[in-house]
Design an enzyme around this catalytic site. Structure first.
Site, PDB file in Angstrom:
ATOM      1  N   ASP A  10      -9.651  45.464 -39.992  1.00  0.00           N
ATOM      2  CA  ASP A  10      -9.241  46.830 -39.665  1.00  0.00           C
ATOM      3  C   ASP A  10      -9.852  47.221 -38.315  1.00  0.00           C
ATOM      4  OD1 ASP A  10      -8.854  49.547 -39.531  1.00  0.00           O
ATOM      5  OD2 ASP A  10      -9.679  49.972 -41.515  1.00  0.00           O
ATOM      6  N   ILE A  11      -9.019  47.547 -37.376  1.00  0.00           N
ATOM      7  CA  ILE A  11      -9.487  47.846 -36.010  1.00  0.00           C
ATOM      8  C   ILE A  11     -10.365  49.099 -35.962  1.00  0.00           C
ATOM      9  CG2 ILE A  11      -7.531  49.295 -35.230  1.00  0.00           C
ATOM     10  CD1 ILE A  11      -7.554  47.573 -32.615  1.00  0.00           C
ATOM     11  N   ASN A  24       3.436  55.553 -30.720  1.00  0.00           N
ATOM     12  CA  ASN A  24       4.831  55.746 -30.311  1.00  0.00           C
ATOM     13  C   ASN A  24       4.842  56.778 -29.191  1.00  0.00           C
ATOM     14  OD1 ASN A  24       5.188  58.479 -31.472  1.00  0.00           O
ATOM     15  ND2 ASN A  24       4.906  57.385 -33.407  1.00  0.00           N
ATOM     16  N   GLY A  32       1.159  52.766 -39.983  1.00  0.00           N
ATOM     17  CA  GLY A  32       0.533  51.544 -39.493  1.00  0.00           C
ATOM     18  C   GLY A  32      -0.833  51.776 -38.858  1.00  0.00           C
ATOM     19  N   VAL A  33      -1.087  51.049 -37.795  1.00  0.00           N
ATOM     20  CA  VAL A  33      -2.395  51.124 -37.156  1.00  0.00           C
ATOM     21  C   VAL A  33      -2.611  52.500 -36.511  1.00  0.00           C
ATOM     22  CG1 VAL A  33      -1.690  50.090 -34.932  1.00  0.00           C
ATOM     23  CG2 VAL A  33      -4.014  49.785 -35.762  1.00  0.00           C
ATOM     24  N   ASP A  34      -1.554  53.101 -36.051  1.00  0.00           N
ATOM     25  CA  ASP A  34      -1.609  54.452 -35.453  1.00  0.00           C
ATOM     26  C   ASP A  34      -2.142  55.459 -36.476  1.00  0.00           C
ATOM     27  OD1 ASP A  34      -1.186  56.493 -33.646  1.00  0.00           O
ATOM     28  OD2 ASP A  34       1.005  56.492 -33.812  1.00  0.00           O
ATOM     29  N   SER A 121       3.495  46.189 -31.691  1.00  0.00           N
ATOM     30  CA  SER A 121       4.957  46.062 -31.920  1.00  0.00           C
ATOM     31  C   SER A 121       5.366  45.131 -33.060  1.00  0.00           C
ATOM     32  CB  SER A 121       5.712  45.623 -30.652  1.00  0.00           C
ATOM     33  OG  SER A 121       5.933  46.711 -29.791  1.00  0.00           O
ATOM     34  N   THR A 122       4.395  44.452 -33.696  1.00  0.00           N
ATOM     35  CA  THR A 122       4.799  43.459 -34.701  1.00  0.00           C
ATOM     36  C   THR A 122       4.911  44.031 -36.113  1.00  0.00           C
ATOM     37  OG1 THR A 122       2.552  42.702 -35.232  1.00  0.00           O
ATOM     38  CG2 THR A 122       3.668  41.616 -33.388  1.00  0.00           C
ATOM     39  N   GLY A 123       4.715  45.339 -36.257  1.00  0.00           N
ATOM     40  CA  GLY A 123       4.874  45.980 -37.563  1.00  0.00           C
ATOM     41  C   GLY A 123       6.187  46.739 -37.590  1.00  0.00           C
TER      42      GLY A 123
END
Ligand code: AR6
Length: 174
Positions: A10-11, A24, A32-34, A121-123
């Site tokens: 987890d970042i 975005n 997601g990560v955002d 972008s991979t999610g």
């Protein structure tokens, strides 16, 4: 590649100078990560993002901006917007490269020595993971060679599939 590291997890937990958010264009948070970054950072992050949007409008894909990090352990959050994958016909590869590159440029401008990237972008944005990984690694490698101020770049993968792809492409298998 001594200055490039791979982690799984987890970042939001990392103690680095800056973490990168796969945001975005609205900069108003999301999933997601955002979502994870905004939740962990607390409301000051959204406040800063709102001020940026008031000044510059929405953030185009491939560009990056920097904020403080609220309650996170890092010092800064660099928000970038990756491309939405539309089959590869809309410059998605260049836009992804620019998202990494502009994040790194902001890091240098802000004297950031250590920076962690999620798999932009991979999610939700659907970019093919193998190709995204190749672009991420080549862009970062090329940049750190020319910019000694960046001491450490961490790729942090949340899902096992990305982690295995990065392990292989970074030559960390065995
Ligand atoms: N730490 C590290 N990586 C994570 C975490 C985490 N806590 N959570 C998810 N990931 P995504 P995108 C990985 O969808 O594709 C948002 O709603 C995840 O496994 O977060 O760039 C934004 O607001 C995946 O590999 O970002 C945008 O609308 C990677 O993060 C949109 O999604 C990226 O997945 C951006 O889509």
């Amino acid at each position: 590649m001594p200055r490039i590291e791979l982690l799984k997890g987890d970042i939001t937990k990392l103690e680095v100078d800056a973490i990168v958010n796969a945001a975005n264009s609205s900069l108003m948070g999301g999933g997601g990560v955002d979502g994870a970054i905004h939740r962990a950072a607390g409301p000051t992050l959204l406040e800063e993002c709102k001020q940026i949007v008031q000044k510059i409008g929405s953030l185009p894909p491939g560009k990056a901006v920097i904020t403080n990090a609220g309650n996170l352990k890092c010092k800064y959050v660099i928000h970038t917007v990756g491309p939405i994958w539309k089959g590869g016909y809309f410059d998605e590869e260049t836009i992804l490269r620019n998202a990494y590159l502009n994040s790194l440029k902001l890091a240098v401008e802000n004297k950031i020595k250590s920076i962690a990237f999620p798999n932009i972008s991979t999610g939700a944005f659907g970019f093919p993971k193998e190709l995204a990984c190749e672009i991420a690694i080549s862009t970062v490698k090329d940049f750190v060679e020319k910019n000694p101020g960046i001491e450490k770049v961490i790729f942090i993968c949340f899902d096992e599939e990305n982690y295995q792809i990065y392990k292989r492409k970074l030559g960390l298998n065995e």
